[in-house]
Design a protein around this motif. Sequence first.
Motif, PDB file in Angstrom:
ATOM      1  N   TYR A  19     -16.391  -6.736   2.202  1.00  0.00           N
ATOM      2  CA  TYR A  19     -15.457  -7.832   1.940  1.00  0.00           C
ATOM      3  C   TYR A  19     -14.353  -7.907   2.994  1.00  0.00           C
ATOM      4  CZ  TYR A  19     -17.653  -9.407  -2.308  1.00  0.00           C
ATOM      5  OH  TYR A  19     -18.548  -9.963  -3.193  1.00  0.00           O
ATOM      6  N   GLN A  20     -14.055  -6.798   3.640  1.00  0.00           N
ATOM      7  CA  GLN A  20     -13.127  -6.865   4.767  1.00  0.00           C
ATOM      8  C   GLN A  20     -13.759  -7.604   5.942  1.00  0.00           C
ATOM      9  OE1 GLN A  20     -12.314  -2.629   5.182  1.00  0.00           O
ATOM     10  NE2 GLN A  20     -10.219  -2.906   4.457  1.00  0.00           N
ATOM     11  N   ARG A  21     -14.970  -7.236   6.291  1.00  0.00           N
ATOM     12  CA  ARG A  21     -15.603  -7.819   7.479  1.00  0.00           C
ATOM     13  C   ARG A  21     -16.117  -9.228   7.221  1.00  0.00           C
ATOM     14  NH1 ARG A  21     -20.071  -5.696   9.384  1.00  0.00           N
ATOM     15  NH2 ARG A  21     -20.635  -4.491   7.545  1.00  0.00           N
ATOM     16  N   LEU A  27      -7.597  -4.147   2.220  1.00  0.00           N
ATOM     17  CA  LEU A  27      -7.475  -3.183   1.129  1.00  0.00           C
ATOM     18  C   LEU A  27      -5.996  -2.936   0.879  1.00  0.00           C
ATOM     19  CD1 LEU A  27      -8.563  -1.065  -0.859  1.00  0.00           C
ATOM     20  CD2 LEU A  27      -8.666   0.544   1.058  1.00  0.00           C
ATOM     21  N   ASN A  28      -5.509  -3.340  -0.280  1.00  0.00           N
ATOM     22  CA  ASN A  28      -4.089  -3.182  -0.602  1.00  0.00           C
ATOM     23  C   ASN A  28      -3.796  -1.822  -1.217  1.00  0.00           C
ATOM     24  OD1 ASN A  28      -1.355  -4.234  -0.905  1.00  0.00           O
ATOM     25  ND2 ASN A  28      -1.777  -4.224  -3.108  1.00  0.00           N
ATOM     26  N   ARG A  29      -4.625  -1.405  -2.178  1.00  0.00           N
ATOM     27  CA  ARG A  29      -4.423  -0.109  -2.821  1.00  0.00           C
ATOM     28  C   ARG A  29      -5.673   0.256  -3.609  1.00  0.00           C
ATOM     29  NH1 ARG A  29      -0.435  -1.521  -7.979  1.00  0.00           N
ATOM     30  NH2 ARG A  29      -1.442  -3.500  -8.549  1.00  0.00           N
ATOM     31  N   ARG A  30      -5.770   1.541  -3.918  1.00  0.00           N
ATOM     32  CA  ARG A  30      -6.861   2.050  -4.750  1.00  0.00           C
ATOM     33  C   ARG A  30      -6.323   2.342  -6.142  1.00  0.00           C
ATOM     34  NH1 ARG A  30     -11.444   3.390  -1.873  1.00  0.00           N
ATOM     35  NH2 ARG A  30     -11.182   3.312   0.406  1.00  0.00           N
ATOM     36  N   LEU A  31      -7.089   1.963  -7.120  1.00  0.00           N
ATOM     37  CA  LEU A  31      -6.710   2.182  -8.518  1.00  0.00           C
ATOM     38  C   LEU A  31      -7.631   3.255  -9.088  1.00  0.00           C
ATOM     39  CD1 LEU A  31      -6.310  -1.575  -9.494  1.00  0.00           C
ATOM     40  CD2 LEU A  31      -4.579  -0.017  -8.592  1.00  0.00           C
ATOM     41  N   GLY A  32      -7.412   4.487  -8.657  1.00  0.00           N
ATOM     42  CA  GLY A  32      -8.304   5.560  -9.033  1.00  0.00           C
ATOM     43  C   GLY A  32      -9.483   5.632  -8.081  1.00  0.00           C
TER      44      GLY A  32
END
Length: 313
Positions: A19-21, A27-32
């Motif tokens: 989804y980045q490419r 990527l803003n942050r990881r939730l676990g």
Amino acid sequence: MQILVNIDVPDLEHAVDFYQRAFGLTLNRRLGPAAAEMLGASAPIYLLEKAAGTAATSKTGLSRDYARHWTPVHLDVVVQDVDQAVQQAVAAGARLEDPPATHAWGRIAHLADPYGHGICILQFLGRGYDELADADARVPAGAATPAALNASASVTASASVTASASVQTRDVTEGDFDALANLRIDAMRESLERLGRFDPERARKRLRDAFRPANTWWIEQDGERVGFYALRPDGAGLRLDHLYVTPAAQGRGLGGEIMRRILQEADRQGLAVTVGALRGSDSNRFYLRHGFVQTAQSEWDIDYLRPAAPLPR
């Protein structure tokens, strides 16, 4: 109401990279360990790692399947150039199922991501979905939050933006402030009253704080003043501080026509355009339709960017 987009994927790291490419999300942050928040679209997208074959719900007996599947809910990705966007998505790993086709409202291509989810890539043309409606969508009643002018900016906000033979732009003078403020208040009233934020004095002050006659132009139709816009240099790009059309003139496509001319001028100079809109305002849909992408949001405002087009070689 706020909408959040959740996408189940079998491999979180692979999905973040895709989804980045494919669409330029960040990527803003990881939730676990099994969830990631991706920003860069008009709503946050959450990638959730869920193994294939696990139960989708406790009631239906359905299990997750990442082979190509159909669902009545899917992503529409709105872009400025559908051909370029399709090429980028396919290079990242998407599968093209139907090449871009042209309709009265724009162009659309059908794809699937590597996890079987359908995705449409859209490019609006002309009035976009308003081509299918009985009348134009209303032009924005909200506008940008003023920001300080970078005095060293070398870009130009040109006054040559004109719409059609019957629609002209005219220079603004310092003496026009009261008329501009009254027009702004009239144009914003409905949206602000709906949100419980209508305050004529605050609206007047926000216009005064950013008022620069040299970067502001009347919009006239058949000799009648029907709106105004303010476009100024801002760093390495342009900032659209204001774009308003009087309630009586809304529904004629004037805002969209002026916006297209602003973006054409920006493209000619290879400049990005930024703008801000009041959360919940009709202007958010207007800006998204013209290729702006959300970059930030606060309690009351949403910031948008329309990236610079590459200059011809």
